[in-house]
Write a protein that holds these residues in place. Structure first.
Motif, mmCIF file in Angstrom:
data_model
loop_
_atom_site.group_PDB
_atom_site.id
_atom_site.type_symbol
_atom_site.label_atom_id
_atom_site.label_comp_id
_atom_site.label_asym_id
_atom_site.label_seq_id
_atom_site.Cartn_x
_atom_site.Cartn_y
_atom_site.Cartn_z
ATOM 1 N N ILE A 290 -10.252 -2.861 -2.653
ATOM 2 C CA ILE A 290 -9.102 -2.031 -3.029
ATOM 3 C C ILE A 290 -7.842 -2.785 -2.621
ATOM 4 N N TYR A 291 -7.214 -3.455 -3.573
ATOM 5 C CA TYR A 291 -5.951 -4.125 -3.273
ATOM 6 C C TYR A 291 -4.806 -3.143 -3.472
ATOM 7 N N GLY A 292 -3.795 -3.242 -2.623
ATOM 8 C CA GLY A 292 -2.655 -2.343 -2.730
ATOM 9 C C GLY A 292 -2.893 -1.050 -1.991
ATOM 10 N N SER A 293 -2.902 -1.098 -0.668
ATOM 11 C CA SER A 293 -3.170 0.095 0.141
ATOM 12 C C SER A 293 -2.022 1.085 0.037
ATOM 13 N N HIS A 294 -0.924 0.899 0.774
ATOM 14 C CA HIS A 294 0.233 1.775 0.554
ATOM 15 C C HIS A 294 1.549 1.018 0.559
ATOM 16 N N PHE A 295 1.701 0.008 1.429
ATOM 17 C CA PHE A 295 2.922 -0.800 1.378
ATOM 18 C C PHE A 295 3.061 -1.464 0.013
ATOM 19 N N GLU A 296 1.984 -2.050 -0.493
ATOM 20 C CA GLU A 296 2.059 -2.708 -1.799
ATOM 21 C C GLU A 296 2.198 -1.702 -2.938
ATOM 22 N N LYS A 297 1.578 -0.537 -2.801
ATOM 23 C CA LYS A 297 1.765 0.500 -3.826
ATOM 24 C C LYS A 297 3.224 0.927 -3.888
#
Length: 318
Positions: free
Chosen positions: A110-117
């Motif tokens: 799962i790339y893009g946890s929450h900072f990247e989202k």
């Protein structure tokens, strides 16, 4: 510890046990994989590579047709729009199909946890400005993202064949963290902790992908329950120091140079570095052999094959 399955081998490495063979997981971009096609000899690409870790992409979600104000400096006023993709049934079936040939350690990627989202929605410059200038809104936005993640993670974690979950968030440049350790602690750590605790509650391992020089937060990540850190870039961090300081509590996945040796070295240089990195990082367990990043098509095929030759040393034929 002979005759261990791939899954048992990876679990032993994560438990910091010395094993007869070091498990490996080498990823290739689509373009690089095409360059290996003439060498497959009737095998599929995954069969040819022979990874001990089966990386598989579960159903997840993303942003959908956000209005233009989401990419402007001021806080957006239009609603968030999201879209989910994938089928849990098909995801389970794909794991079962992949496991027909062998018993791998299954890692949900799962790339893009929450900072990247968040910075995918706002643009990274805007979201960094949000964090500094409108911290209450930034925290609320990050929390809403984590709330959505948690709901989908529950469905993924309920699948018994999954052994671990990788959460991706790039917090580093090649010289330091993108944000201060204090801001990381305030903004990022709470959501990460919620996710780590949920993964552990289901008896699974937590893997993290975070590029760059993030060693300032590694002690906190260990305290939070992180099991495996990737990509461990030798261009950004001293990997021997990482092993000496954190190797008893953390497993590393990566470490072979994808910026220098693989694209620009000879095949013999690739083999020499690969063996040296593997030998150093696997002492006392706690290592999954791999280059620091997925291999791209700028790497000569001879160097790809050299890396795979080293990776497969001591592995029974499949």
């Amino acid at each position: 510890m002979g005759n261990m399955s791939s899954r048992q081998l990876v679990k032993a490495a994560l438990a910091h046990q010395q094993t007869d063979r070091v498990p490996y997981c080498i990823e290739f971009t689509e373009g690089a994989g095409k360059l290996l096609q003439p060498f497959l000899d009737g095998k599929t690409l995954p069969q040819f590579i022979g990874n001990d870790v089966l990386c598989i992409w579960p159903p997840w979600w993303g942003w959908h047709e956000l209005a233009a104000d989401w990419r402007q400096l001021d806080r957006p006023c239009s609603p968030e729009r999201i879209v989910g993709w994938g089928s849990y049934g098909e995801f389970k079936d794909s794991i079962a199909a992949a496991r027909q040939d062998y018993d791998p350690y299954v890692l949900a990627i799962i790339y893009g946890s929450h900072f990247e989202k968040a910075n995918a929605a706002r643009g990274i410059e805007n979201f960094l400005a949000d964090m500094a200038g409108d911290s209450d809104w930034a925290k609320q936005f990050l929390q809403r993202i984590i709330d959505r993640n948690m709901a989908m993670l529950e469905n993924i974690l309920a699948i018994k064949d999954i052994d671990g979950v990788l959460l991706g968030s790039d917090w580093g440049t090649q010289t330091d963290l993108i944000l201060s350790p204090a801001m990381w602690e305030d903004m990022i750590a709470p959501g990460e902790q919620r996710e780590y605790d949920l993964v552990h509650a289901y008896g699974k391992d937590v893997w993290l992908h975070s590029c760059g020089k993030i060693e300032k937060v590694i002690p906190r990540l260990i305290d939070m329950g992180l099991n495996v850190l990737n990509p461990v870039q030798p261009e950004a961090m001293d990997i021997a120091s990482l092993k000496a300081r954190f190797g008893e509590k953390l497993t590393f996945w990566g470490g072979v140079s994808t910026q220098r040796t693989l694209p620009f070295g000879t095949s013999e240089q690739v083999k020499a570095e690969a063996r040296a990195v593997r030998e150093m990082m696997s002492r006392g367990g706690g290592y999954v052999f791999a280059p620091a990043q997925a291999i791209q098509e700028d790497v000569p095929v001879a160097n790809m094959l050299a890396l795979l030759e080293v990776a497969k040393e001591g592995r029974p034929p499949r």
